[in-house]
Scaffold this motif. Sequence first.
Motif, PDB file in Angstrom:
ATOM      1  N   ALA A  92      -3.018   4.406  -3.410  1.00 46.16           N
ATOM      2  CA  ALA A  92      -1.811   4.090  -2.643  1.00 46.16           C
ATOM      3  C   ALA A  92      -1.119   5.407  -2.348  1.00 46.16           C
ATOM      4  CB  ALA A  92      -0.895   3.187  -3.444  1.00 46.16           C
ATOM      5  N   SER A  93      -0.571   5.534  -1.172  1.00 44.55           N
ATOM      6  CA  SER A  93       0.110   6.796  -0.882  1.00 44.55           C
ATOM      7  C   SER A  93       1.295   6.583   0.043  1.00 44.55           C
ATOM      8  CB  SER A  93      -0.861   7.812  -0.286  1.00 44.55           C
ATOM      9  OG  SER A  93      -1.378   7.335   0.923  1.00 44.55           O
ATOM     10  N   ILE A 133       1.973  13.969 -14.233  1.00 47.23           N
ATOM     11  CA  ILE A 133       2.006  12.568 -14.651  1.00 47.23           C
ATOM     12  C   ILE A 133       1.062  11.704 -13.808  1.00 47.23           C
ATOM     13  CG2 ILE A 133       4.318  12.657 -15.701  1.00 47.23           C
ATOM     14  CD1 ILE A 133       5.389  11.477 -13.019  1.00 47.23           C
ATOM     15  N   GLY A 134       0.078  12.373 -13.182  1.00 46.65           N
ATOM     16  CA  GLY A 134      -0.996  11.584 -12.573  1.00 46.65           C
ATOM     17  C   GLY A 134      -0.852  11.297 -11.093  1.00 46.65           C
ATOM     18  N   TYR A 135      -0.064  12.118 -10.414  1.00 44.21           N
ATOM     19  CA  TYR A 135       0.045  11.920  -8.967  1.00 44.21           C
ATOM     20  C   TYR A 135      -0.413  13.183  -8.253  1.00 44.21           C
ATOM     21  CZ  TYR A 135       2.405   7.792 -10.400  1.00 44.21           C
ATOM     22  OH  TYR A 135       2.654   6.596 -10.998  1.00 44.21           O
ATOM     23  N   VAL A 136      -0.799  13.016  -7.016  1.00 40.25           N
ATOM     24  CA  VAL A 136      -1.323  14.156  -6.286  1.00 40.25           C
ATOM     25  C   VAL A 136      -0.628  14.222  -4.922  1.00 40.25           C
ATOM     26  CG1 VAL A 136      -3.284  12.864  -5.350  1.00 40.25           C
ATOM     27  CG2 VAL A 136      -3.467  15.330  -5.635  1.00 40.25           C
ATOM     28  N   VAL A 137      -0.428  15.447  -4.453  1.00 41.37           N
ATOM     29  CA  VAL A 137       0.246  15.631  -3.173  1.00 41.37           C
ATOM     30  C   VAL A 137      -0.716  16.281  -2.188  1.00 41.37           C
ATOM     31  CG1 VAL A 137       2.146  16.755  -1.982  1.00 41.37           C
ATOM     32  CG2 VAL A 137       2.488  15.830  -4.265  1.00 41.37           C
ATOM     33  N   PHE A 176       4.667  15.409   3.218  1.00 38.83           N
ATOM     34  CA  PHE A 176       3.943  15.408   1.951  1.00 38.83           C
ATOM     35  C   PHE A 176       3.438  14.002   1.671  1.00 38.83           C
ATOM     36  CE2 PHE A 176       7.009  18.784   1.955  1.00 38.83           C
ATOM     37  CZ  PHE A 176       6.382  19.853   1.324  1.00 38.83           C
ATOM     38  N   GLN A 177       2.144  13.901   1.400  1.00 40.27           N
ATOM     39  CA  GLN A 177       1.572  12.603   1.079  1.00 40.27           C
ATOM     40  C   GLN A 177       1.380  12.507  -0.434  1.00 40.27           C
ATOM     41  OE1 GLN A 177      -2.620  11.408   1.413  1.00 40.27           O
ATOM     42  NE2 GLN A 177      -2.055  10.524   3.393  1.00 40.27           N
ATOM     43  N   VAL A 178       2.138  11.625  -1.059  1.00 40.09           N
ATOM     44  CA  VAL A 178       2.068  11.486  -2.515  1.00 40.09           C
ATOM     45  C   VAL A 178       1.241  10.253  -2.846  1.00 40.09           C
ATOM     46  CG1 VAL A 178       3.405  11.191  -4.638  1.00 40.09           C
ATOM     47  CG2 VAL A 178       4.363  12.506  -2.723  1.00 40.09           C
ATOM     48  N   SER A 179       0.240  10.423  -3.707  1.00 39.48           N
ATOM     49  CA  SER A 179      -0.588   9.254  -4.047  1.00 39.48           C
ATOM     50  C   SER A 179      -0.965   9.253  -5.522  1.00 39.48           C
ATOM     51  CB  SER A 179      -1.837   9.226  -3.171  1.00 39.48           C
ATOM     52  OG  SER A 179      -2.558  10.418  -3.313  1.00 39.48           O
ATOM     53  N   ASN A 180      -1.427   8.075  -5.958  1.00 39.94           N
ATOM     54  CA  ASN A 180      -1.831   7.957  -7.367  1.00 39.94           C
ATOM     55  C   ASN A 180      -3.183   8.612  -7.590  1.00 39.94           C
ATOM     56  OD1 ASN A 180      -3.007   5.750  -5.774  1.00 39.94           O
ATOM     57  ND2 ASN A 180      -3.904   5.101  -7.731  1.00 39.94           N
ATOM     58  N   GLN A 181      -3.340   9.205  -8.766  1.00 41.11           N
ATOM     59  CA  GLN A 181      -4.602   9.825  -9.161  1.00 41.11           C
ATOM     60  C   GLN A 181      -5.408   8.813  -9.973  1.00 41.11           C
ATOM     61  OE1 GLN A 181      -6.400  12.509  -8.308  1.00 41.11           O
ATOM     62  NE2 GLN A 181      -5.314  14.141  -9.390  1.00 41.11           N
ATOM     63  N   ILE A 182      -4.692   8.022 -10.745  1.00 39.28           N
ATOM     64  CA  ILE A 182      -5.338   7.129 -11.711  1.00 39.28           C
ATOM     65  C   ILE A 182      -5.625   5.780 -11.077  1.00 39.28           C
ATOM     66  CG2 ILE A 182      -4.981   5.897 -13.903  1.00 39.28           C
ATOM     67  CD1 ILE A 182      -3.038   8.390 -14.531  1.00 39.28           C
ATOM     68  N   LEU A 213       4.004   4.206  -8.448  1.00 38.78           N
ATOM     69  CA  LEU A 213       4.075   5.138  -7.323  1.00 38.78           C
ATOM     70  C   LEU A 213       5.428   5.015  -6.621  1.00 38.78           C
ATOM     71  CD1 LEU A 213       2.478   7.240  -5.625  1.00 38.78           C
ATOM     72  CD2 LEU A 213       1.901   5.373  -4.069  1.00 38.78           C
ATOM     73  N   GLU A 214       5.904   3.780  -6.473  1.00 34.81           N
ATOM     74  CA  GLU A 214       7.199   3.600  -5.818  1.00 34.81           C
ATOM     75  C   GLU A 214       8.314   4.246  -6.633  1.00 34.81           C
ATOM     76  OE1 GLU A 214       6.986   0.183  -2.515  1.00 34.81           O
ATOM     77  OE2 GLU A 214       8.599   0.141  -3.995  1.00 34.81           O
ATOM     78  N   LYS A 215       8.219   4.103  -7.970  1.00 36.43           N
ATOM     79  CA  LYS A 215       9.266   4.699  -8.815  1.00 36.43           C
ATOM     80  C   LYS A 215       9.288   6.219  -8.678  1.00 36.43           C
ATOM     81  CE  LYS A 215       9.675   1.190 -12.415  1.00 36.43           C
ATOM     82  NZ  LYS A 215       8.797   0.663 -13.480  1.00 36.43           N
ATOM     83  N   VAL A 216       8.106   6.811  -8.734  1.00 33.13           N
ATOM     84  CA  VAL A 216       8.018   8.272  -8.595  1.00 33.13           C
ATOM     85  C   VAL A 216       8.585   8.699  -7.237  1.00 33.13           C
ATOM     86  CG1 VAL A 216       6.383  10.164  -8.217  1.00 33.13           C
ATOM     87  CG2 VAL A 216       6.115   8.654 -10.189  1.00 33.13           C
TER      88      VAL A 216
END
Lengths: 357, 357
Positions: free
Chosen positions: A183-184, A208-212, A227-233, A246-249
Amino acid sequence: MQNKDKSKILQNLKESTAEWTNGQGPLSDIVISSRIRLARNVEGIPFSPRAEKAELKNIFELSRQVIEEDSLFKDSNLLLLDELTPLESQFLVEKHLISIYHAREKRLYRGCVFNQKETLSIMINEEDHFRIQYLLSGLQLNNIWELINEIDNKIEKKVTYAFSEKEGYLTSCPTNVGTGMRASIMLHLPALAMVNGINDILKAISKIGYVVRGFYGEGTEVMGNLFQVSNQITLGLSEEEIIDNLEKVNQQIINKEKKIRRDLLSNSKSQLEDQAWRAYGILSSARIISSAEAMELLSKLRFGVELGIISHPKLGTLNKLMLLIQPAYLQMLAGKDLDPFSRDLQRAILIRDKISG
Amino acid sequence: MQNKDKSKILQNLKESTAEWTNGQGPLSDIVISSRIRLARNVEGIPFSPRAEKAELKNIFELSRQVIEEDSLFKDSNLLLLDELTPLESQFLVEKHLISIYHAREKRLYRGCVFNQKETLSIMINEEDHFRIQYLLSGLQLNNIWELINEIDNKIEKKVTYAFSEKEGYLTSCPTNVGTGMRASIMLHLPALAMVNGINDILKAISKIGYVVRGFYGEGTEVMGNLFQVSNQITLGLSEEEIIDNLEKVNQQIINKEKKIRRDLLSNSKSQLEDQAWRAYGILSSARIISSAEAMELLSKLRFGVELGIISHPKLGTLNKLMLLIQPAYLQMLAGKDLDPFSRDLQRAILIRDKISG
């Protein structure tokens, strides 16, 4: 599925505007778009990178069957990438319909399904047999999850996915095993960029497991402060948990951006006005402009619009322009290959037209 | 002479436009203006820097008498600089009516006479008792010489000039002895500046007795690609010879500039268009702008207008703007002292108004 030939499909794509660029979704003064993609493979067939020609063909034909039979895909198109020129493939990348990897890979029977609104796209025989993607404007991962889940279920009725009770969905690359979900959220963060606050945030969230990533996903550079922020896990959490986290971050990043915007408006309003108006002035006047400079200026102008400093153009126009000014899109619009200098001229004409129009 | 008080005179000056800025003189696509000044002193009175208060007063009153009595000066004003604030004096400098030296010197009874069109100005008790200046738009030194000669003759009927048969007019500084004449031409040389051809020319002409100065004369920097070329030699040549030689030298510079302009138009038309239009875009949009940046952009825009690339604004508007955006002029227009940041804001407003108006 609609029954059109390649050139007709591409012609429509040149003229159409993806719904996710309309700038009307929730929080669209900071969030350009939300996206979920699911990696899925068919049981009993090797992952695409190791599949034989007949197996790849099998997957492609299976996809055609699925989208032909289900009314959910009635306004969708299917393109066989093998038939496209490098320019046409790159155009699909710039439309955010396929990945760079998918465009450049030489594997046979690579495909792309997409619907009229360009909210849905399915890459066929990318790294996985199916990469289902859904995109909407603004922050709306939950809506996307509902929509993409329905699509996933429809496909799953026709094919048996490679799935293990213990690990979940099996994928070509181990980093996707489990939910197979990425999800991003695409954020516009000019204020954080102005005060050099971006790097701290990027460091913190990567821990904390997110990637940009940049505007065109994996391996692409950040441009225009996007910037595209997405989950790593993808493993050990449910889809809902991944989305929720992801929404909280992102909400934290958005709050930081908002705070800095307020501070800048209190302390440096004239400078912000100057920056936005200069961007407007150059974009509406330049006769030669590179895509890098254009993205930079569109970001500055967008920032002004987001802050209410400048009322024209609409966010949707700016979102669309960010796509239109890319090299392949420009050449598709021109109907021919253009050298870099000609592109810089064409880009300037296009921007003037859209900004003042 | 007109009989008005100081504040009325200054008020008119704020609203008036000097004729030499109209951009309509010969070769005004390269030559902004031509100027001649004559240094004259009254026999039997020490040069101003060494004169007593009573002698300075004497010179000032003599000037008043001359301009009151002769119809040639019927629309002229006389200002006593001692009564002006530093801002008001600097405003006269920016109007090109007096020198920086004249504005800043503390000597008593410094004066300035100027006519309605601001073509004529006479500095009283500058380095010499009278510094008579005549300015016209474009290249027209011969016309100026006729006009200033007439004025000089009128004054000479009323006062006896310090003059020696052998040396000619005697002046405070030996470099002016002889004709007491300095002729100068203000050139806009953006093409030579673009190809770095300026320095060669400056070197060459300084070797043959010419000097190059900035927009505000002696001791001022070149800005906006404006170069003031004037004669160094005042002795051993007639006025006509000095003018003739200066015109020849300038004609060579003008020809070089023209040739490079033609070459640039053949080879880099798009770049020139881009440069001019970007300057237009920024000037018509910026909310904060320094005088240095504004001069630079006005030069680029002017270049576009000179080349016929851009039709608006008129050269005259650009000439006027080069004056209006200067710090003291801006503050006079605002009717109050402004700190540098407020000036940058006011300057941007003024430019937008004039460029789009």
